[in-house]
Design a protein around this motif. Structure first.
Motif, PDB file in Angstrom:
ATOM      1  N   CYS A   1       5.694  -2.426  12.626  1.00 17.82           N
ATOM      2  CA  CYS A   1       5.197  -1.085  12.936  1.00 17.82           C
ATOM      3  C   CYS A   1       4.798  -0.360  11.651  1.00 17.82           C
ATOM      4  N   ASN A   2       5.647  -0.425  10.649  1.00 21.82           N
ATOM      5  CA  ASN A   2       5.353   0.255   9.398  1.00 21.82           C
ATOM      6  C   ASN A   2       4.164  -0.392   8.683  1.00 21.82           C
ATOM      7  N   LEU A   3       4.021  -1.699   8.795  1.00 18.43           N
ATOM      8  CA  LEU A   3       2.871  -2.366   8.187  1.00 18.43           C
ATOM      9  C   LEU A   3       1.558  -1.939   8.849  1.00 18.43           C
ATOM     10  N   GLN A   4       1.596  -1.733  10.149  1.00 18.77           N
ATOM     11  CA  GLN A   4       0.399  -1.294  10.870  1.00 18.77           C
ATOM     12  C   GLN A   4      -0.044   0.083  10.419  1.00 18.77           C
ATOM     13  N   ASN A   5       0.897   0.859   9.935  1.00 23.23           N
ATOM     14  CA  ASN A   5       0.598   2.224   9.484  1.00 23.23           C
ATOM     15  C   ASN A   5       0.431   2.310   7.968  1.00 23.23           C
TER      16      ASN A   5
ATOM     17  N   TYR B   1      15.968   1.886   5.698  1.00 23.10           N
ATOM     18  CA  TYR B   1      15.231   3.140   5.592  1.00 23.10           C
ATOM     19  C   TYR B   1      13.752   2.897   5.866  1.00 23.10           C
ATOM     20  N   PRO B   2      13.378   2.907   7.143  1.00 22.33           N
ATOM     21  CA  PRO B   2      11.979   2.675   7.490  1.00 22.33           C
ATOM     22  C   PRO B   2      11.136   3.945   7.535  1.00 22.33           C
ATOM     23  N   GLY B   3      11.770   5.090   7.405  1.00 20.81           N
ATOM     24  CA  GLY B   3      11.054   6.360   7.484  1.00 20.81           C
ATOM     25  C   GLY B   3      11.136   6.975   8.871  1.00 20.81           C
TER      26      GLY B   3
ATOM     27  N   GLY C   1      15.243   9.373   8.607  1.00 20.99           N
ATOM     28  CA  GLY C   1      14.513   8.172   8.202  1.00 20.99           C
ATOM     29  C   GLY C   1      15.386   6.970   7.971  1.00 20.99           C
ATOM     30  N   ALA C   2      16.628   7.006   8.505  1.00 16.72           N
ATOM     31  CA  ALA C   2      17.595   5.957   8.190  1.00 16.72           C
ATOM     32  C   ALA C   2      18.285   5.425   9.433  1.00 16.72           C
ATOM     33  N   ILE C   3      18.700   4.156   9.321  1.00 19.07           N
ATOM     34  CA  ILE C   3      19.471   3.504  10.370  1.00 19.07           C
ATOM     35  C   ILE C   3      20.692   2.879   9.700  1.00 19.07           C
ATOM     36  N   GLN C   4      21.866   3.141  10.265  1.00 15.90           N
ATOM     37  CA  GLN C   4      23.087   2.540   9.748  1.00 15.90           C
ATOM     38  C   GLN C   4      23.446   1.321  10.598  1.00 15.90           C
TER      39      GLN C   4
ATOM     40  N   HIS D   1       0.823  -1.219   0.000  1.00 17.40           N
ATOM     41  CA  HIS D   1       0.000   0.000   0.000  1.00 17.40           C
ATOM     42  C   HIS D   1       0.855   1.268   0.000  1.00 17.40           C
ATOM     43  N   LYS D   2       2.075   1.160   0.497  1.00 17.86           N
ATOM     44  CA  LYS D   2       3.063   2.241   0.461  1.00 17.86           C
ATOM     45  C   LYS D   2       4.427   1.585   0.679  1.00 17.86           C
ATOM     46  N   ASN D   3       5.495   2.352   0.525  1.00 16.48           N
ATOM     47  CA  ASN D   3       6.818   1.799   0.806  1.00 16.48           C
ATOM     48  C   ASN D   3       6.928   1.524   2.300  1.00 16.48           C
ATOM     49  N   ILE D   4       7.290   0.295   2.643  1.00 14.96           N
ATOM     50  CA  ILE D   4       7.402  -0.102   4.042  1.00 14.96           C
ATOM     51  C   ILE D   4       8.829   0.089   4.541  1.00 14.96           C
ATOM     52  N   ILE D   5       9.804  -0.383   3.756  1.00 13.57           N
ATOM     53  CA  ILE D   5      11.208  -0.253   4.150  1.00 13.57           C
ATOM     54  C   ILE D   5      12.081  -0.474   2.919  1.00 13.57           C
TER      55      ILE D   5
END
Length: 112
Positions: A107-111, A65-67, A86-89, A49-53
C-alpha cells in the motif's frame, strides 16, 4: 542487508534478533529492486522515493511505522494491535502478521 540495519539488529537483545530479522525479510521481499535502506529517526527504514516503513525494537513490543494513511487503510485488520497515528505495536510473544505487513508495505509503495 545494509550494514547500519544489520548493526541495529545485532545491537538488540539476542532473544529479539530472530524476530527482527524475520520482520526485515518480510519487508525487504516486498520492496522493489532499487530501494534504499537507512537508519532514520534511529530506526531501520526502507526508502523508495520516500520513507515506506520503519521498524524498531522496544521493551514490550516491536513497533512498525508505516505512517497514518496505512493505519487508516488497514484499521479493520489492526483491531488486535495497539496503534497510534502512524504506528503499530506488534506483541513480542505472538507471530508476526506476515500477510498484513506485506499488504501495508505494498500500500505504501503504491503511494510512493
Amino acid at each position: 542487508m545494509e550494514k547500519l540495519v544489520r548493526e541495529y539488529i545485532e545491537n538488540q537483545p539476542v532473544a529479539r534478533q530472530s524476530k527482527l530479522n524475520q520482520l526485515y525479510e518480510i519487508i525487504s521481499e516486498e520492496m522493489p529492486d532499487n530501494y534504499e535502506e537507512k537508519i532514520s529517526y534511529g530506526m531501520p527504514t526502507f526508502h523508495f522515493h520516500k520513507n515506506i516503513i520503519h521498524f524498531a525494537n522496544f521493551k514490550n513490543h516491536i513497533g512498525i511505522y508505516p505512517g497514518p494513511k496505512a493505519i487508516v487503510a488497514f484499521k479493520d485488520q489492526l483491531t488486535d494491535y495497539k496503534t497510534s497515528i502512524g504506528a503499530i505495536q506488534l506483541p513480542v510473544d505472538q507471530p508476526l502478521p506476515v500477510q498484513l505487513i506485506k499488504k501495508i508495505v505494498q500500500c505504501n509503495l503504491q503511494n510512493a
